[in-house]
Enzyme design. Structure first.
Site, PDB file in Angstrom:
ATOM      1  N   THR A   1       8.966  -7.513 -13.412  1.00 50.17           N
ATOM      2  CA  THR A   1       7.723  -8.516 -13.966  1.00 50.17           C
ATOM      3  C   THR A   1       7.053  -9.145 -11.647  1.00 50.17           C
ATOM      4  O   THR A   1       7.435  -8.385 -11.215  1.00 50.17           O
ATOM      5  CB  THR A   1       8.605  -9.909 -14.171  1.00 50.17           C
ATOM      6  OG1 THR A   1       9.973  -9.354 -14.786  1.00 50.17           O
ATOM      7  CG2 THR A   1       8.702 -11.361 -13.905  1.00 50.17           C
TER       8      THR A   1
ATOM      9  N   GLN B   1      -6.692  -0.282   6.459  1.00 45.14           N
ATOM     10  CA  GLN B   1      -7.392  -1.241   7.837  1.00 45.14           C
ATOM     11  C   GLN B   1      -9.367  -0.603   7.813  1.00 45.14           C
ATOM     12  O   GLN B   1      -9.345  -1.409   9.129  1.00 45.14           O
ATOM     13  CB  GLN B   1      -6.709   0.327   8.657  1.00 45.14           C
ATOM     14  CG  GLN B   1      -5.344   0.359   8.962  1.00 45.14           C
ATOM     15  CD  GLN B   1      -5.049  -1.132   9.451  1.00 45.14           C
ATOM     16  OE1 GLN B   1      -5.228  -1.578  10.169  1.00 45.14           O
ATOM     17  NE2 GLN B   1      -3.359  -1.045   9.673  1.00 45.14           N
TER      18      GLN B   1
ATOM     19  N   ALA C   1       1.193  -0.872  -0.197  1.00 48.18           N
ATOM     20  CA  ALA C   1      -0.036   0.322   0.133  1.00 48.18           C
ATOM     21  C   ALA C   1       1.107   1.214  -0.209  1.00 48.18           C
ATOM     22  O   ALA C   1       0.694   2.560  -0.718  1.00 48.18           O
ATOM     23  CB  ALA C   1      -1.250  -0.400   1.068  1.00 48.18           C
ATOM     24  N   THR C   2       1.964   1.450   0.489  1.00 47.78           N
ATOM     25  CA  THR C   2       2.572   2.369   0.295  1.00 47.78           C
ATOM     26  C   THR C   2       3.373   2.633  -0.859  1.00 47.78           C
ATOM     27  O   THR C   2       3.252   3.924  -1.057  1.00 47.78           O
ATOM     28  CB  THR C   2       4.625   1.650   1.368  1.00 47.78           C
ATOM     29  OG1 THR C   2       3.692   1.422   2.117  1.00 47.78           O
ATOM     30  CG2 THR C   2       5.448   3.260   1.742  1.00 47.78           C
TER      31      THR C   2
ATOM     32  N   CYS D   1       4.394   1.404  12.839  1.00 48.18           N
ATOM     33  CA  CYS D   1       5.454   2.139  11.956  1.00 48.18           C
ATOM     34  C   CYS D   1       6.201   3.481  12.291  1.00 48.18           C
ATOM     35  O   CYS D   1       6.900   4.081  12.313  1.00 48.18           O
ATOM     36  CB  CYS D   1       4.446   2.921  10.821  1.00 48.18           C
ATOM     37  SG  CYS D   1       3.937   2.011   9.189  1.00 48.18           S
TER      38      CYS D   1
ATOM     39  N   HIS E   1      -1.658  -7.627   3.404  1.00 52.06           N
ATOM     40  CA  HIS E   1      -0.776  -8.223   4.490  1.00 52.06           C
ATOM     41  C   HIS E   1      -1.479  -8.066   5.336  1.00 52.06           C
ATOM     42  O   HIS E   1      -1.714  -8.512   6.684  1.00 52.06           O
ATOM     43  CB  HIS E   1       0.329  -8.409   4.871  1.00 52.06           C
ATOM     44  CG  HIS E   1       1.106  -7.142   5.204  1.00 52.06           C
ATOM     45  ND1 HIS E   1       1.008  -6.770   6.528  1.00 52.06           N
ATOM     46  CD2 HIS E   1       1.296  -5.947   4.459  1.00 52.06           C
ATOM     47  CE1 HIS E   1       1.819  -5.626   6.504  1.00 52.06           C
ATOM     48  NE2 HIS E   1       1.468  -4.817   5.687  1.00 52.06           N
TER      49      HIS E   1
ATOM     50  N   ASN F   1      -5.162   3.710  11.505  1.00 56.97           N
ATOM     51  CA  ASN F   1      -4.453   2.450  11.950  1.00 56.97           C
ATOM     52  C   ASN F   1      -4.192   2.757  13.751  1.00 56.97           C
ATOM     53  O   ASN F   1      -3.913   1.392  14.270  1.00 56.97           O
ATOM     54  CB  ASN F   1      -3.229   2.294  11.044  1.00 56.97           C
ATOM     55  CG  ASN F   1      -2.208   3.663  11.337  1.00 56.97           C
ATOM     56  OD1 ASN F   1      -3.219   4.952  10.627  1.00 56.97           O
ATOM     57  ND2 ASN F   1      -0.848   3.281  11.255  1.00 56.97           N
TER      58      ASN F   1
END
Ligand code: PLP
Length: 377
Positions: free
Chosen positions: A236, A178, A68-69, A322, A200, A148
């Site tokens: 790829t 979230q 997502a970053t 984070c 994840h 979050n």
């Protein structure tokens, strides 16, 4: 082991693990012209459909990224290079995840005007606050759906709908990491032009995310090269991780309301125990996402407490993963009193948690209050 750190990451579900394994065995490169490549391409496209279906989007509106970053970096810098050439104002909140906040800080240094809306004394940012900050010079509005650190839910749908009506050229971006598959997140309800997602956090693998870009919205590619993902994101594709993401979406796109009800029960039970316990304060709002509860244990610092719990095989977070080691500014933006801000623990649930997990957590917190507090005397 009692795992209560699901906002940091979740345990991959069996279906996701099996899909990753299948993807590793089907090792063809989806860009190859032979049969092995074709098979990998078909598996990738099936996963794209699974992600799109879970979001109520078209498959061609979903692009795979590494996380997502990356999705939010792509969105924010992309908009700055397209609409941002002419319009220099950005609206956001003061409580975004660093994957959004740091990008917007960078644009501010480059000359963009940034308006950061701050939660009021109740921890809320209203739809009207967001709508009224937008003007004709606004290129981007970026607002997360679920915070979050506290689970606060922002009125993104209502705000974005009005903004798109009044300023159709302003791009609306939502970090849904979230919220996705924890509450109903449908593109039509959100009125977002761009959405960031991560696998994840929904029992999929790490290293894979997605960006939804509404059909008709154009932003430049962020990673250039061989032209994969229709030229939008070269490199790829990781077909195994993409398949793991697709499988998690398929599994969790059903029964969202049932899981939400179970989490609400769990949160209620937890908050009642906190209220009864001495020196334990709930920082999250009652109407916040039931998956994330921020608490403070007065007099105990987050990190020693976290490690005390870890020794009892109970895993939680101090603030967000984070903000490791750093005092979270987000917590003070939500008006958590300064004497409690050093004592924050984030407890985040998944469908795997039970009341027994919460009982064990409360017992361990009480033990810590006796042991750690005595050690400090
Ligand atoms: N946005 C929010 C709200 C998050 O909680 C996180 C992860 O903690 C991210 C973005 C970043 O997600 P990823 O790990 O996929 O880059």
């Amino acid at each position: 082991m009692i795992y209560l750190d699901n906002a940091a990451t979740t345990r991959p579900c069996r279906e996701s693990v099996e899909a990753v394994m299948q993807g590793l065995e089907q090792f063809g490169n989806p860009s190859s012209l032979h049969g092995l490549g074709l098979r990998a391409e078909q598996l990738r496209e099936k996963a794209r459909e699974q992600v799109a279906h879970a979001l109520g989007a078209l498959p061609e509106e979903i692009f795979f990224t590494s996380c997502a970053t990356e999705s939010s970096n792509t969105a924010i810098f992309g908009v700055s290079k397209s609409v941002g050439k002419r319009k220099k104002r950005i609206i956001t909140t003061s409580v975004e995840h660093p994957s959004v906040a740091v990008c917007i800080n960078t644009l501010e240094e480059q000359g963009f005007e940034v308006i950061r809306l701050r939660p009021d004394e109740n921890g809320e940012i209203s739809a009207d606050d967001i709508i009224s900050a937008v003007d004709d010079n606004t290129c981007l509005v970026s607002c997360m759906l679920v915070n979050n650190e506290t689970g606060t839910v922002f009125p993104v749908g209502a705000a974005f709908k009005a903004i798109k009506k009044n300023f159709p050229q302003t791009i609306t971006h939502c970090d849904c990491v979230q919220g996705f598959l924890k509450r109903s997140v449908r593109v039509k309800d959100l009125s977002a032009d761009i959405i960031s997602l991560s696998a994840h956090k929904i029992h999929g693998p790490k290293g894979i995310g997605a960006i939804f870009i509404r059909k008709g919205v154009h932003i430049p590619a962020f990673i250039l090269g061989g032209g994969q993902e229709k030229g939008f994101r070269s490199g790829t594709e990781s077909v195994p991780l993409i398949m793991g993401f697709g499988a998690a979406c398929e599994k969790y796109s059903g029964a969202i309301a049932e899981r939400y009800a179970k989490m609400s029960e769990l949160k209620k039970y937890f908050c009642e125990l906190c209220q009864k316990a001495d020196g334990v304060f709930v920082n999250s709002r009652e109407d916040a996402s039931p998956y994330i509860v921020s608490i403070s244990v007065k007099g105990l610092k987050s990190e020693p407490l976290l490690h005390f719990l870890e020794q009892r095989e109970i895993y939680v977070s101090s603030g967000s993963a984070c903000s490791k080691g750093k005092k979270s500014t987000v917590i003070s933006e939500f008006h958590v009193p300064s004497e409690l801000a050093d004592s924050v623990l984030r407890i985040s649930f998944s469908g795997e948690n039970t009341r027994e997990d919460i009982d064990a957590l409360m017992a361990a917190i009480s033990e810590a209050q006796n042991t750690l507090a005595k050690l400090r005397k």
